[in-house]
Design a protein around this motif. Structure first.
Motif, mmCIF file in Angstrom:
data_model
loop_
_atom_site.group_PDB
_atom_site.id
_atom_site.type_symbol
_atom_site.label_atom_id
_atom_site.label_comp_id
_atom_site.label_asym_id
_atom_site.label_seq_id
_atom_site.Cartn_x
_atom_site.Cartn_y
_atom_site.Cartn_z
ATOM 1 N N ARG A 92 0.820 -1.218 0.000
ATOM 2 C CA ARG A 92 0.000 0.000 0.000
ATOM 3 C C ARG A 92 0.849 1.262 0.000
ATOM 4 O O ARG A 92 0.349 2.350 -0.224
ATOM 5 N N ALA A 93 2.137 1.120 0.295
ATOM 6 C CA ALA A 93 3.004 2.291 0.400
ATOM 7 C C ALA A 93 4.400 1.943 -0.094
ATOM 8 O O ALA A 93 4.784 0.785 -0.154
ATOM 9 N N ASP A 94 5.154 2.984 -0.454
ATOM 10 C CA ASP A 94 6.570 2.827 -0.767
ATOM 11 C C ASP A 94 7.345 3.023 0.532
ATOM 12 O O ASP A 94 7.014 3.902 1.341
ATOM 13 N N PHE A 95 8.366 2.236 0.742
ATOM 14 C CA PHE A 95 9.158 2.293 1.958
ATOM 15 C C PHE A 95 10.536 2.851 1.664
ATOM 16 O O PHE A 95 11.209 2.397 0.739
ATOM 17 N N LEU A 96 10.935 3.832 2.459
ATOM 18 C CA LEU A 96 12.278 4.393 2.396
ATOM 19 C C LEU A 96 12.919 4.156 3.759
ATOM 20 O O LEU A 96 12.361 4.540 4.783
ATOM 21 N N PHE A 97 14.066 3.522 3.768
ATOM 22 C CA PHE A 97 14.789 3.255 5.005
ATOM 23 C C PHE A 97 15.962 4.220 5.054
ATOM 24 O O PHE A 97 16.940 4.044 4.329
ATOM 25 N N ALA A 98 15.854 5.250 5.886
ATOM 26 C CA ALA A 98 16.855 6.320 5.930
ATOM 27 C C ALA A 98 17.841 6.070 7.070
ATOM 28 O O ALA A 98 17.530 6.320 8.235
ATOM 29 N N ASP A 99 19.016 5.548 6.715
ATOM 30 C CA ASP A 99 20.048 5.332 7.722
ATOM 31 C C ASP A 99 20.584 6.688 8.159
ATOM 32 O O ASP A 99 20.861 7.559 7.342
ATOM 33 N N GLN A 100 20.756 6.831 9.465
ATOM 34 C CA GLN A 100 21.161 8.106 10.035
ATOM 35 C C GLN A 100 22.646 8.122 10.380
ATOM 36 O O GLN A 100 23.073 7.618 11.408
ATOM 37 N N GLY A 101 23.441 8.674 9.464
ATOM 38 C CA GLY A 101 24.819 9.005 9.756
ATOM 39 C C GLY A 101 25.882 7.946 9.533
ATOM 40 O O GLY A 101 27.032 8.178 9.887
ATOM 41 N N GLU A 102 25.559 6.812 8.963
ATOM 42 C CA GLU A 102 26.574 5.782 8.774
ATOM 43 C C GLU A 102 27.051 5.767 7.328
ATOM 44 O O GLU A 102 26.340 6.204 6.428
ATOM 45 N N ASP A 103 28.233 5.219 7.134
ATOM 46 C CA ASP A 103 28.735 5.135 5.764
ATOM 47 C C ASP A 103 28.204 3.870 5.089
ATOM 48 O O ASP A 103 27.713 2.953 5.734
ATOM 49 N N ILE A 104 28.305 3.852 3.792
ATOM 50 C CA ILE A 104 27.702 2.786 2.993
ATOM 51 C C ILE A 104 28.276 1.411 3.337
ATOM 52 O O ILE A 104 27.552 0.414 3.372
ATOM 53 N N ALA A 105 29.571 1.337 3.637
ATOM 54 C CA ALA A 105 30.192 0.045 3.962
ATOM 55 C C ALA A 105 29.597 -0.545 5.237
ATOM 56 O O ALA A 105 29.314 -1.747 5.300
ATOM 57 N N ARG A 114 23.011 -9.811 8.417
ATOM 58 C CA ARG A 114 21.705 -10.176 8.959
ATOM 59 C C ARG A 114 20.766 -10.778 7.912
ATOM 60 O O ARG A 114 19.665 -11.199 8.234
ATOM 61 N N GLY A 115 21.180 -10.760 6.649
ATOM 62 C CA GLY A 115 20.322 -11.287 5.587
ATOM 63 C C GLY A 115 19.083 -10.445 5.344
ATOM 64 O O GLY A 115 18.041 -10.952 4.946
ATOM 65 N N ILE A 116 19.201 -9.135 5.566
ATOM 66 C CA ILE A 116 18.074 -8.209 5.392
ATOM 67 C C ILE A 116 18.140 -7.618 3.993
ATOM 68 O O ILE A 116 19.172 -7.100 3.573
ATOM 69 N N VAL A 117 17.027 -7.695 3.276
ATOM 70 C CA VAL A 117 16.942 -7.134 1.932
ATOM 71 C C VAL A 117 15.952 -5.968 1.966
ATOM 72 O O VAL A 117 14.785 -6.149 2.324
ATOM 73 N N LEU A 118 16.432 -4.792 1.613
ATOM 74 C CA LEU A 118 15.601 -3.586 1.564
ATOM 75 C C LEU A 118 15.691 -2.992 0.166
ATOM 76 O O LEU A 118 16.776 -2.908 -0.404
ATOM 77 N N ASP A 119 14.541 -2.559 -0.360
ATOM 78 C CA ASP A 119 14.537 -1.980 -1.705
ATOM 79 C C ASP A 119 15.259 -0.640 -1.762
ATOM 80 O O ASP A 119 16.041 -0.395 -2.667
ATOM 81 N N THR A 120 14.976 0.241 -0.820
ATOM 82 C CA THR A 120 15.523 1.590 -0.891
ATOM 83 C C THR A 120 16.083 2.019 0.462
ATOM 84 O O THR A 120 15.333 2.314 1.384
ATOM 85 N N VAL A 121 17.408 2.042 0.552
ATOM 86 C CA VAL A 121 18.083 2.513 1.761
ATOM 87 C C VAL A 121 18.738 3.847 1.426
ATOM 88 O O VAL A 121 19.664 3.913 0.613
ATOM 89 N N LEU A 122 18.233 4.910 2.044
ATOM 90 C CA LEU A 122 18.783 6.244 1.820
ATOM 91 C C LEU A 122 19.968 6.485 2.740
ATOM 92 O O LEU A 122 19.959 6.082 3.904
ATOM 93 N N LEU A 123 20.974 7.148 2.225
ATOM 94 C CA LEU A 123 22.138 7.527 3.024
ATOM 95 C C LEU A 123 21.923 8.958 3.507
ATOM 96 O O LEU A 123 22.219 9.916 2.804
ATOM 97 N N ASP A 124 21.355 9.084 4.697
ATOM 98 C CA ASP A 124 21.096 10.399 5.291
ATOM 99 C C ASP A 124 22.237 10.704 6.261
ATOM 100 O O ASP A 124 22.076 10.670 7.475
ATOM 101 N N ARG A 125 23.378 10.981 5.704
ATOM 102 C CA ARG A 125 24.619 11.099 6.463
ATOM 103 C C ARG A 125 24.566 12.174 7.536
ATOM 104 O O ARG A 125 25.175 12.032 8.590
ATOM 105 N N TYR A 126 23.864 13.254 7.306
ATOM 106 C CA TYR A 126 23.845 14.373 8.253
ATOM 107 C C TYR A 126 22.512 14.527 8.983
ATOM 108 O O TYR A 126 22.275 15.553 9.612
ATOM 109 N N GLY A 127 21.644 13.531 8.900
ATOM 110 C CA GLY A 127 20.383 13.568 9.647
ATOM 111 C C GLY A 127 19.411 14.629 9.189
ATOM 112 O O GLY A 127 18.618 15.127 9.983
#
Length: 199
Positions: A92-105, A114-127
Protein backbone atom coordinates in the motif's frame (compact mmCIF):
# COMPACT_ATOMS: atom_id res chain seq x y z
CA UNK A 1 -5.33 24.42 60.29
CA UNK A 2 -1.85 23.09 60.89
CA UNK A 3 1.07 24.31 58.84
CA UNK A 4 3.93 21.86 58.61
CA UNK A 5 7.32 23.45 58.33
CA UNK A 6 9.98 21.19 56.88
CA UNK A 7 13.30 21.87 58.51
CA UNK A 8 15.15 18.67 57.84
CA UNK A 9 16.96 18.48 54.45
CA UNK A 10 15.80 14.89 53.86
CA UNK A 11 12.17 15.88 54.48
CA UNK A 12 12.52 18.76 52.05
CA UNK A 13 14.00 16.45 49.40
CA UNK A 14 11.17 13.91 49.83
CA UNK A 15 8.57 16.65 49.59
CA UNK A 16 9.96 17.71 46.20
CA UNK A 17 9.39 14.29 44.62
CA UNK A 18 5.66 14.88 43.93
CA UNK A 19 6.49 18.26 42.40
CA UNK A 20 9.15 16.70 40.17
CA UNK A 21 6.80 13.90 39.14
CA UNK A 22 4.11 16.44 38.28
CA UNK A 23 6.54 18.49 36.20
CA UNK A 24 7.71 15.34 34.38
CA UNK A 25 4.11 14.31 33.67
CA UNK A 26 3.35 17.77 32.28
CA UNK A 27 6.44 17.70 30.06
CA UNK A 28 5.55 14.24 28.76
CA UNK A 29 1.98 15.34 28.03
CA UNK A 30 3.27 18.26 25.97
CA UNK A 31 5.67 15.95 24.11
CA UNK A 32 3.05 13.25 23.47
CA UNK A 33 0.32 15.66 22.43
CA UNK A 34 2.54 17.74 20.20
CA UNK A 35 1.28 18.38 16.72
CA UNK A 36 2.58 16.38 13.83
CA UNK A 37 5.33 18.12 11.89
CA UNK A 38 4.01 20.07 8.94
CA UNK A 39 7.17 19.78 6.89
CA UNK A 40 6.95 18.90 3.22
CA UNK A 41 8.77 15.94 1.76
CA UNK A 42 12.50 16.59 1.36
CA UNK A 43 13.39 17.93 -2.07
CA UNK A 44 17.09 17.16 -1.75
CA UNK A 45 18.60 14.12 -3.44
CA UNK A 46 19.70 11.16 -1.32
CA UNK A 47 22.09 8.50 -2.55
CA UNK A 48 21.03 4.91 -1.92
CA UNK A 49 23.11 1.87 -1.05
CA UNK A 50 22.54 0.46 -4.55
CA UNK A 51 23.83 3.57 -6.35
CA UNK A 52 20.54 5.27 -7.21
CA UNK A 53 19.50 8.78 -6.25
CA UNK A 54 16.08 9.31 -4.65
CA UNK A 55 14.34 12.63 -4.13
CA UNK A 56 11.48 12.00 -1.67
CA UNK A 57 9.52 15.01 -3.00
CA UNK A 58 9.29 13.21 -6.37
CA UNK A 59 7.31 10.44 -4.64
CA UNK A 60 4.49 12.81 -3.68
CA UNK A 61 1.19 11.31 -4.78
CA UNK A 62 2.04 7.93 -3.23
CA UNK A 63 1.83 6.77 0.35
CA UNK A 64 5.25 6.60 1.97
CA UNK A 65 6.70 4.97 5.04
CA UNK A 66 10.03 6.47 6.05
CA UNK A 67 11.94 4.54 8.69
CA UNK A 68 14.84 6.36 10.37
CA UNK A 69 17.37 3.93 11.82
CA UNK A 70 21.03 3.20 12.53
CA UNK A 71 22.70 -0.21 12.61
CA UNK A 72 24.60 0.51 15.83
CA UNK A 73 21.43 0.92 17.95
CA UNK A 74 19.91 -2.33 19.33
CA UNK A 75 16.20 -1.36 18.95
CA UNK A 76 16.86 -0.46 15.30
CA UNK A 77 18.67 -3.78 14.82
CA UNK A 78 15.66 -5.62 16.25
CA UNK A 79 13.08 -3.61 14.30
CA UNK A 80 14.69 -3.61 10.85
CA UNK A 81 14.02 -7.26 9.89
CA UNK A 82 10.38 -6.81 10.91
CA UNK A 83 10.11 -3.59 8.88
CA UNK A 84 11.76 -5.32 5.90
CA UNK A 85 9.14 -8.10 6.03
CA UNK A 86 6.37 -5.50 6.35
CA UNK A 87 7.72 -3.57 3.34
CA UNK A 88 7.89 -6.75 1.29
CA UNK A 89 4.35 -7.90 2.12
CA UNK A 90 2.51 -4.57 2.30
CA UNK A 91 2.30 -2.86 -1.07
CA UNK A 92 0.00 0.00 0.00
CA UNK A 93 3.00 2.29 0.40
CA UNK A 94 6.57 2.83 -0.77
CA UNK A 95 9.16 2.29 1.96
CA UNK A 96 12.28 4.39 2.40
CA UNK A 97 14.79 3.26 5.00
CA UNK A 98 16.86 6.32 5.93
CA UNK A 99 20.05 5.33 7.72
CA UNK A 100 21.16 8.11 10.03
CA UNK A 101 24.82 9.00 9.76
CA UNK A 102 26.57 5.78 8.77
CA UNK A 103 28.73 5.13 5.76
CA UNK A 104 27.70 2.79 2.99
CA UNK A 105 30.19 0.05 3.96
CA UNK A 106 28.81 -0.20 7.53
CA UNK A 107 25.23 -0.32 6.25
CA UNK A 108 25.89 -2.96 3.61
CA UNK A 109 27.92 -5.06 6.04
CA UNK A 110 25.11 -4.97 8.62
CA UNK A 111 22.38 -5.80 6.09
CA UNK A 112 24.39 -8.61 4.52
CA UNK A 113 25.36 -10.16 7.88
CA UNK A 114 21.70 -10.18 8.96
CA UNK A 115 20.32 -11.29 5.59
CA UNK A 116 18.07 -8.21 5.39
CA UNK A 117 16.94 -7.13 1.93
CA UNK A 118 15.60 -3.59 1.56
CA UNK A 119 14.54 -1.98 -1.70
CA UNK A 120 15.52 1.59 -0.89
CA UNK A 121 18.08 2.51 1.76
CA UNK A 122 18.78 6.24 1.82
CA UNK A 123 22.14 7.53 3.02
CA UNK A 124 21.10 10.40 5.29
CA UNK A 125 24.62 11.10 6.46
CA UNK A 126 23.84 14.37 8.25
CA UNK A 127 20.38 13.57 9.65
CA UNK A 128 18.55 16.05 7.44
CA UNK A 129 15.34 13.98 7.38
CA UNK A 130 15.39 13.75 11.18
CA UNK A 131 15.82 17.52 11.44
CA UNK A 132 13.09 18.22 8.89
CA UNK A 133 10.54 16.15 10.81
CA UNK A 134 11.83 17.09 14.29
CA UNK A 135 12.67 13.48 15.11
CA UNK A 136 14.00 13.17 18.65
CA UNK A 137 15.04 9.52 18.74
CA UNK A 138 15.65 6.31 16.85
CA UNK A 139 14.03 4.26 15.55
CA UNK A 140 11.26 6.49 14.23
CA UNK A 141 8.79 5.60 11.48
CA UNK A 142 6.92 8.31 9.56
CA UNK A 143 3.68 7.42 7.76
CA UNK A 144 3.10 9.97 4.98
CA UNK A 145 -0.05 10.32 2.88
CA UNK A 146 -0.39 10.95 -0.85
CA UNK A 147 -0.34 14.72 -0.28
CA UNK A 148 3.12 14.45 1.27
CA UNK A 149 1.83 15.19 4.79
CA UNK A 150 2.73 13.19 7.88
CA UNK A 151 -0.28 11.08 8.89
CA UNK A 152 1.33 9.53 11.93
CA UNK A 153 4.65 8.90 13.57
CA UNK A 154 5.82 5.93 15.57
CA UNK A 155 8.66 6.67 17.95
CA UNK A 156 10.40 3.57 19.24
CA UNK A 157 10.75 0.00 18.10
CA UNK A 158 7.80 -1.44 16.22
CA UNK A 159 7.08 -5.10 16.85
CA UNK A 160 5.58 -7.58 14.44
CA UNK A 161 2.40 -7.50 16.54
CA UNK A 162 2.19 -3.70 16.26
CA UNK A 163 2.55 -3.80 12.50
CA UNK A 164 0.09 -6.64 11.93
CA UNK A 165 -2.56 -5.14 14.21
CA UNK A 166 -5.08 -2.44 13.37
CA UNK A 167 -2.78 0.51 14.19
CA UNK A 168 -0.60 -0.29 11.19
CA UNK A 169 -3.65 -0.16 8.94
CA UNK A 170 -4.83 3.08 10.45
CA UNK A 171 -1.33 4.55 10.15
CA UNK A 172 -1.45 3.85 6.45
CA UNK A 173 -4.99 5.18 6.21
CA UNK A 174 -6.68 1.98 5.05
CA UNK A 175 -10.43 1.40 5.23
CA UNK A 176 -11.20 5.11 5.59
CA UNK A 177 -9.84 5.11 9.13
CA UNK A 178 -8.47 8.54 9.95
CA UNK A 179 -4.74 8.11 10.33
CA UNK A 180 -3.17 10.72 12.52
CA UNK A 181 -1.25 11.07 15.71
CA UNK A 182 1.99 10.24 17.35
CA UNK A 183 2.35 6.65 18.49
CA UNK A 184 4.85 5.49 21.08
CA UNK A 185 5.77 1.85 21.40
CA UNK A 186 7.43 0.06 24.26
CA UNK A 187 11.16 0.46 24.40
CA UNK A 188 12.67 3.86 24.72
CA UNK A 189 14.10 5.31 21.53
CA UNK A 190 17.64 6.58 21.51
CA UNK A 191 17.29 10.28 22.09
CA UNK A 192 20.10 11.96 20.26
CA UNK A 193 20.97 15.49 19.38
CA UNK A 194 20.96 15.61 15.60
CA UNK A 195 24.56 16.82 15.65
CA UNK A 196 25.54 13.48 17.21
CA UNK A 197 24.00 11.69 14.23
CA UNK A 198 26.14 13.56 11.74
CA UNK A 199 29.37 11.57 11.56
Amino acid sequence: MNLVVLRHPRAIAWSLIPLGAGAMAAAMAVYFLAELPRASLPDEPFATTDGRVVIPQALKGRKLVINLWASWFPPCRAELPIMADFAYTDRRADFLFADQGEDIAAIQSFLQARGIVLDTVLLDRYGSIARRYQVRGLPTTLFINEDGNVQSINVGELSRENLMAAPAESMLGANNVPACGVHFTLGAPAVLPIAAVAV
